[in-house]
Design a protein around this motif. Structure first.
Motif, PDB file in Angstrom:
ATOM      1  N   ALA A 110     -18.926  -8.371   9.552  1.00 22.00           N
ATOM      2  CA  ALA A 110     -17.669  -8.925   9.044  1.00 22.00           C
ATOM      3  C   ALA A 110     -17.545 -10.400   9.417  1.00 22.00           C
ATOM      4  O   ALA A 110     -17.002 -11.194   8.661  1.00 22.00           O
TER       5      ALA A 110
ATOM      6  N   ASP B  26     -12.839  11.324  11.939  1.00 23.08           N
ATOM      7  CA  ASP B  26     -13.454  12.625  11.661  1.00 23.08           C
ATOM      8  C   ASP B  26     -12.440  13.729  11.398  1.00 23.08           C
ATOM      9  O   ASP B  26     -12.823  14.839  11.040  1.00 23.08           O
TER      10      ASP B  26
ATOM     11  N   LYS C 201     -16.506  -1.878   5.000  1.00 22.53           N
ATOM     12  CA  LYS C 201     -16.750  -2.898   3.990  1.00 22.53           C
ATOM     13  C   LYS C 201     -15.757  -2.840   2.840  1.00 22.53           C
ATOM     14  O   LYS C 201     -15.755  -3.715   1.989  1.00 22.53           O
ATOM     15  N   LEU C 202     -14.938  -1.780   2.806  1.00 25.47           N
ATOM     16  CA  LEU C 202     -14.028  -1.658   1.685  1.00 25.47           C
ATOM     17  C   LEU C 202     -12.656  -2.207   2.040  1.00 25.47           C
ATOM     18  O   LEU C 202     -12.237  -2.170   3.180  1.00 25.47           O
ATOM     19  N   HIS C 203     -11.974  -2.730   1.037  1.00 25.85           N
ATOM     20  CA  HIS C 203     -10.629  -3.277   1.168  1.00 25.85           C
ATOM     21  C   HIS C 203     -10.642  -4.520   2.054  1.00 25.85           C
ATOM     22  O   HIS C 203     -10.965  -5.585   1.578  1.00 25.85           O
ATOM     23  N   ALA C 204     -10.311  -4.398   3.319  1.00 20.85           N
ATOM     24  CA  ALA C 204     -10.278  -5.575   4.185  1.00 20.85           C
ATOM     25  C   ALA C 204     -11.396  -5.470   5.206  1.00 20.85           C
ATOM     26  O   ALA C 204     -11.699  -4.402   5.709  1.00 20.85           O
ATOM     27  N   ARG C 205     -12.003  -6.601   5.514  1.00 23.80           N
ATOM     28  CA  ARG C 205     -13.119  -6.659   6.452  1.00 23.80           C
ATOM     29  C   ARG C 205     -12.800  -7.729   7.478  1.00 23.80           C
ATOM     30  O   ARG C 205     -12.269  -8.782   7.113  1.00 23.80           O
TER      31      ARG C 205
ATOM     32  N   THR D 192     -17.703  -7.124  -1.474  1.00 24.20           N
ATOM     33  CA  THR D 192     -16.821  -7.276  -0.332  1.00 24.20           C
ATOM     34  C   THR D 192     -16.955  -8.731   0.109  1.00 24.20           C
ATOM     35  O   THR D 192     -17.361  -9.575  -0.692  1.00 24.20           O
ATOM     36  N   TYR D 193     -16.595  -9.052   1.333  1.00 25.32           N
ATOM     37  CA  TYR D 193     -16.735 -10.432   1.775  1.00 25.32           C
ATOM     38  C   TYR D 193     -17.130 -10.448   3.237  1.00 25.32           C
ATOM     39  O   TYR D 193     -17.043  -9.438   3.930  1.00 25.32           O
TER      40      TYR D 193
ATOM     41  N   LYS E 107      -8.081  13.257   6.100  1.00 24.90           N
ATOM     42  CA  LYS E 107      -8.489  12.868   4.744  1.00 24.90           C
ATOM     43  C   LYS E 107      -7.850  11.548   4.350  1.00 24.90           C
ATOM     44  O   LYS E 107      -8.087  11.030   3.265  1.00 24.90           O
TER      45      LYS E 107
ATOM     46  N   ASP F  40      -0.709   6.677   3.237  1.00 23.72           N
ATOM     47  CA  ASP F  40      -1.744   6.058   2.412  1.00 23.72           C
ATOM     48  C   ASP F  40      -2.884   5.459   3.220  1.00 23.72           C
ATOM     49  O   ASP F  40      -3.977   5.255   2.699  1.00 23.72           O
ATOM     50  N   LEU F  41      -2.614   5.141   4.465  1.00 18.58           N
ATOM     51  CA  LEU F  41      -3.620   4.433   5.255  1.00 18.58           C
ATOM     52  C   LEU F  41      -3.338   4.636   6.738  1.00 18.58           C
ATOM     53  O   LEU F  41      -2.188   4.598   7.160  1.00 18.58           O
TER      54      LEU F  41
ATOM     55  N   ILE G 212       0.842  -1.194   0.000  1.00 21.55           N
ATOM     56  CA  ILE G 212       0.000   0.000   0.000  1.00 21.55           C
ATOM     57  C   ILE G 212       0.879   1.246   0.000  1.00 21.55           C
ATOM     58  O   ILE G 212       0.585   2.214  -0.661  1.00 21.55           O
TER      59      ILE G 212
ATOM     60  N   LYS H 235      -5.707   3.533  -3.263  1.00 23.10           N
ATOM     61  CA  LYS H 235      -5.019   2.246  -3.178  1.00 23.10           C
ATOM     62  C   LYS H 235      -5.827   1.202  -2.432  1.00 23.10           C
ATOM     63  O   LYS H 235      -5.452   0.035  -2.399  1.00 23.10           O
TER      64      LYS H 235
ATOM     65  N   HIS I  51      -9.170  -1.139  -1.521  1.00 21.72           N
ATOM     66  CA  HIS I  51     -10.271  -1.853  -2.155  1.00 21.72           C
ATOM     67  C   HIS I  51      -9.973  -2.101  -3.636  1.00 21.72           C
ATOM     68  O   HIS I  51      -9.271  -3.030  -3.953  1.00 21.72           O
TER      69      HIS I  51
END
Lengths: 425, 425
Positions: free
Chosen positions: A356, A210, A384-388, B398-399, A213, A194-195, A113, B384, B386
């Motif tokens: 999840a 909150d 729900k996006l990327h990893a759950r 998703t999963y 970005k 990035d994360l 990432i 980057k 999802h």
């Protein structure tokens, strides 16, 4: 260097990290494990300082327990690093190979990432796990641990960092933030981080979400449920509910609310009340529950509350569907379990519940990277996006598309001179 | 119903969508395709109204062209729906099956994301593609198309919607927003919308990203590059550069900056200047470029600009590494291409450049869901997490983890009475 400068340095070096072979990354991990073993005495000393300071500050017992980093915890994390080395490389994995047309071939390959900021609680073993997961996955990491563990974290970080750099990793592979004020600085680094993965209290994680970005992966609260269906086995139900609630109350996958089918209530609740009494769990039930067992009363607010304590709210429902609706409405989409002997009901519950982790006949406490066999986790995601769910190595990589041509241009396809044929290789 | 109420209705029904079989979803798609064919005359009438209104408003020619929805475009989208039906179901796919211990089995299964809001430009074919991608992937969708296409969009939406609901999809499977003011309402629906996909201008997408707590997938700008290495083939280079710049200038994957190795410049630039002159492309070069060919001058700001026009900035570099650094610094991580006959240089460039698409010897214009063989796309992601690059069906799922036990509790493992054995099934 301040955090912004450090983040920029990491961003620059993230490209150097991304091209390192698995051998070099694994070699760095092995060096880190050896260095931790070698620096044992210094690490223990530092931890003694943290423990003394925490005791002087009258820090609560559960925090002291997590803060303590003794020989057995050290051996645990060293063992963990060796297991991580054995895991397959998450990078350079081909996820797709497709010939689009003669001589025009598309690949999708995993890559890191980039720069990941992790903010975590006062648990020295967490620093080692998170740092090594990031290195294994080729990511640069900015680590901010809880301040109670500052001395221990500093020694652990320096030990791993110097071993990694000596083994060939770039200087900007890792950085440490020590001050609380640096968190706000970190939140502003959306051009180089990035994360973000924040771990901690509900209020803290919401604050992070909150005020930045940068994409955030994690969970604010963990309101997990157990639902006992009408077709239930009492000998499974009682231990599962007790384990889900009490095996470790201060964690996100502990159960906060029990839902019981009306037809199961009279058989289940009196037995459960006895079991909970032994564990000193306070039951807060609706009026109907209070008609069956003696307990405190639960209101709407209870179903929205993550107690993280020896307290459980209990409510009766008419059907599995009503239970699923309650869970989707009040829950935090973390982990929810059904206890039933009816396989169809279980399957339907597991489809209807939007979480999840959806479980059948087992404790909610299983939702954890180690228990899933991921080696370790950097956190648990309720997004729900990327990893759950529990996030291990796989959640720390992304992918890029590589397209190889031989002078191919789009005009040929747009104007009908050529056509794609899409053939997976 | 206002958007907030509609979003809540979709959220409720998203659970009903998630449990529908592929057969029912495909049946709904087939019904939608048939209904579009049947309503042909009404659709064409509505499009004529939009076109007349747009002409009266003196809307620019490229927008008129995209707005026009004639027989051939209708047949195109109907054909697209039939292709979508043929694609494998993205739902209920097992991504992992693992026995954690005797009788305790973990599965990871794909499921829909839930409720997706898509905001897109005035292209009626986009409405059909996006709506059908969302239905195929079991997601509920809120669609807001460009206002110039309002009449056409309304008829298309109603046609697809009624066909889908008659075929057994829940009432809350789709909703349409028509007013610009409803976008701000939509941005506040973070309790019921799981994902936003905005398509449109840089400023518009940034506005969306900055004004919502809902996760956003997409790209703000598309500053794509072509880099010509010293070992290049002129017969590949010229058509690729011309195609990358001019095949369609108003799109995100058109090239905005050309980087040229110093050793390639004298051979390449004069030929390129001729080719660009024919296409009326304005070249803006650095001082060194102006020493070789006659052209306007480029400054720092040019390298940060997405022209979306017949303009290209040109700069010389000393090495592939310098080109990669420029791209990572000024680019938008969308799509970047190297032109080289040296395979090693190509591989290294493709590792060093941190973009969703890294290409060798082909046009940047290839980065598109259709051209990748995804059937269609809902958008292109430069994030980057999802999904990265063109987002098709796979990016819309998703999963969840499903864990089946037989009364398993964590205390047994924590206290050493049982041990995990992790066996992939």
């Amino acid at each position: 260097m301040n955090i912004r400068e450090q983040a920029r340095k990491l961003k620059e070096d993230s490209i150097r990290m991304a091209i390192l072979s698995a051998d070099i990354r694994n070699h760095a991990l092995a060096a880190a494990a050896a260095a931790l073993e070698k620096n044992k005495a210094v690490i223990m000393d530092a931890n003694q300082q943290d423990l003394k300071a925490a005791e002087a500050d009258q820090v609560a017992a559960p925090i002291l327990k997590r803060l303590k980093f003794d020989e057995s915890k050290l051996q645990g994390v060293i063992e963990g690093i060796h297991q991580l080395i054995e895991l397959p490389d998450p990078l350079f994995q081909l996820q797709l190979s497709r010939e689009l047309d003669e001589g025009l071939t598309l690949y999708r390959e995993t890559c890191p990432i980039g720069v990941i900021g992790v903010i975590f609680e006062s648990r020295p073993d967490a620093l080692v796990q998170i740092a090594t997961l990031c290195l294994k996955s080729g990511n640069c990491a900015i680590l901010k641990g809880g301040s109670e563990a500052m001395q221990t974290n500093r020694v652990l970080f320096e030990t791993i960092y110097h071993a990694a750099v000596e083994a060939g990793l770039p200087e900007g592979c890792m950085a440490q933030a020590e001050m609380r004020s640096q968190i706000d600085e970190l939140l502003e680094c959306d051009d180089s981080v990035d994360l973000l993965i924040p771990r901690g209290s509900n209020a803290f994680v919401r604050y992070i979400m909150d005020h930045t970005k940068i994409p955030v992966m994690g969970h604010a609260d963990g309101i997990c449920h157990v639902y006992v269906d009408q077709d239930f086995d009492l000998h499974k139900a009682i231990p599962i509910i007790v384990d889900s609630k009490t095996q470790y109350v201060a964690v996100c996958n502990a159960t906060e609310t029990l839902l019981v089918h009306r037809k199961a209530a009279k058989k289940l609740l009196p037995e459960l009340a006895k079991a909970f009494a032994q564990k000193h769990v306070e039951i807060r039930g609706t009026k109907e529950v209070q008609d069956i067992i003696q307990c405190a009363s639960a209101d709407e607010q209870d179903f929205k509350t993550e107690y993280l304590d020896y307290i459980i709210s209990v409510k009766l429902v008419d059907s599995m569907e009503e239970a699923a609706e309650h869970i989707n409405h009040y829950g935090s989409h973390h982990t929810d379990s059904i206890i039933t002997e009816n396989k169809e009901t279980a399957q339907r519950f597991m489809q209807l519940v939007d979480s999840a982790g959806v479980y059948c006949n087992c404790s909610t406490r299983f939702s954890d990277g180690f228990k899933y066999g991921f080696g370790a986790e950097v956190g648990v995601s309720t997004g729900k996006l990327h990893a759950r769910g529990p996030v291990g190595l796989e959640g720390l990589v992304t992918y890029k598309y590589k397209l190889f041509g031989e002078g191919h241009i789009v005009a040929d396809y747009a104007e009908g001179r050529k056509q794609f044929h899409f053939r997976d290789l």
